[in-house]
Design a protein around this motif. Structure first.
Motif, PDB file in Angstrom:
ATOM      1  N   ASN A   1       5.177   3.824   2.119  1.00 24.16           N
ATOM      2  CA  ASN A   1       4.880   2.486   1.620  1.00 24.16           C
ATOM      3  C   ASN A   1       4.847   1.459   2.744  1.00 24.16           C
ATOM      4  O   ASN A   1       5.804   1.311   3.494  1.00 24.16           O
ATOM      5  N   TRP A   2       3.711   0.772   2.831  1.00 22.50           N
ATOM      6  CA  TRP A   2       3.579  -0.385   3.703  1.00 22.50           C
ATOM      7  C   TRP A   2       3.751  -1.597   2.790  1.00 22.50           C
ATOM      8  O   TRP A   2       2.838  -1.959   2.051  1.00 22.50           O
ATOM      9  N   LYS A   3       4.930  -2.211   2.801  1.00 20.01           N
ATOM     10  CA  LYS A   3       5.284  -3.248   1.831  1.00 20.01           C
ATOM     11  C   LYS A   3       4.431  -4.510   1.916  1.00 20.01           C
ATOM     12  O   LYS A   3       4.274  -5.206   0.927  1.00 20.01           O
ATOM     13  N   ARG A   4       3.897  -4.819   3.086  1.00 24.06           N
ATOM     14  CA  ARG A   4       3.050  -6.010   3.231  1.00 24.06           C
ATOM     15  C   ARG A   4       1.571  -5.646   3.133  1.00 24.06           C
ATOM     16  O   ARG A   4       0.719  -6.383   3.603  1.00 24.06           O
ATOM     17  N   SER A   5       1.283  -4.505   2.546  1.00 24.91           N
ATOM     18  CA  SER A   5      -0.057  -3.964   2.455  1.00 24.91           C
ATOM     19  C   SER A   5      -0.537  -3.588   3.864  1.00 24.91           C
ATOM     20  O   SER A   5       0.258  -3.488   4.795  1.00 24.91           O
TER      21      SER A   5
ATOM     22  N   PHE B   1       0.864  -1.183   0.000  1.00 23.75           N
ATOM     23  CA  PHE B   1       0.000   0.000   0.000  1.00 23.75           C
ATOM     24  C   PHE B   1       0.895   1.226   0.000  1.00 23.75           C
ATOM     25  O   PHE B   1       1.716   1.401   0.905  1.00 23.75           O
ATOM     26  N   THR B   2       0.754   2.067  -1.021  1.00 26.03           N
ATOM     27  CA  THR B   2       1.635   3.222  -1.184  1.00 26.03           C
ATOM     28  C   THR B   2       0.832   4.500  -1.346  1.00 26.03           C
ATOM     29  O   THR B   2      -0.122   4.550  -2.124  1.00 26.03           O
ATOM     30  N   ILE B   3       1.248   5.518  -0.617  1.00 22.37           N
ATOM     31  CA  ILE B   3       0.704   6.862  -0.782  1.00 22.37           C
ATOM     32  C   ILE B   3       1.839   7.727  -1.310  1.00 22.37           C
ATOM     33  O   ILE B   3       2.928   7.756  -0.723  1.00 22.37           O
TER      34      ILE B   3
END
Length: 144
Positions: free
Chosen positions: A48-52, A31-33
């Motif tokens: 970025n949350w790499k594991r969503s 999940f990326t903003i």
């Protein structure tokens, strides 16, 4: 217990306010903003949350009048106007997710409710780990 909003500084040296460029969620990159400084599109911040993430919700500002009024009353007028990034302790959104999941979300410790305030809306993110945050300075061209 009442929600407690705290200022979150993902990395040192950030400007006060950011605008959103994009928000993307997929299994490969997480999940990326992508944000930019309020007055400079070329100075970007990638969160970025790499594991969503477990949950996220975009809410138009016109639908958050009660939240803004509460923040102004408890923290002073403009609390949210001078900063974009917050964490919420004892989150109502988390409690809502707990009910929806039948308490399943409560089994994993360490959940964090992140909020990013933009000019016209706020973005809520629930997950149990901190994101990677990167400053990206795009090169200037003749056009801009």
């Amino acid at each position: 217990m009442q929600e407690q909003w705290t200022r979150w500084e993902p990395i040192a040296g950030l400007t006060k306010k950011y605008d959103i460029i994009s928000c993307h969620d997929d299994y490969k990159t997480g999940f990326t903003i992508v944000l930019c400084e309020e007055n400079d599109f070329k100075k970007q911040l990638h969160v970025n949350w790499k594991r969503s993430v477990d949950a996220y919700k975009k809410v138009e500002e016109r639908l958050t009048i009660a939240i803004i009024d509460d923040l102004n009353e408890r923290y002073g007028v403009g609390f949210h106007c001078n900063w974009s990034f917050f964490k919420i302790i004892n989150s109502e959104y988390f409690k809502e997710l707990s009910k929806l999941s039948g308490g399943l979300i409560d089994c994993t410790p360490g959940y964090i409710h992140f909020v990013v305030f933009f000019f016209f809306f706020l973005l809520n993110v629930i997950t149990n780990y901190e994101p990677e945050v990167t400053i990206v300075n795009l090169p200037y061209t003749r056009e801009g």
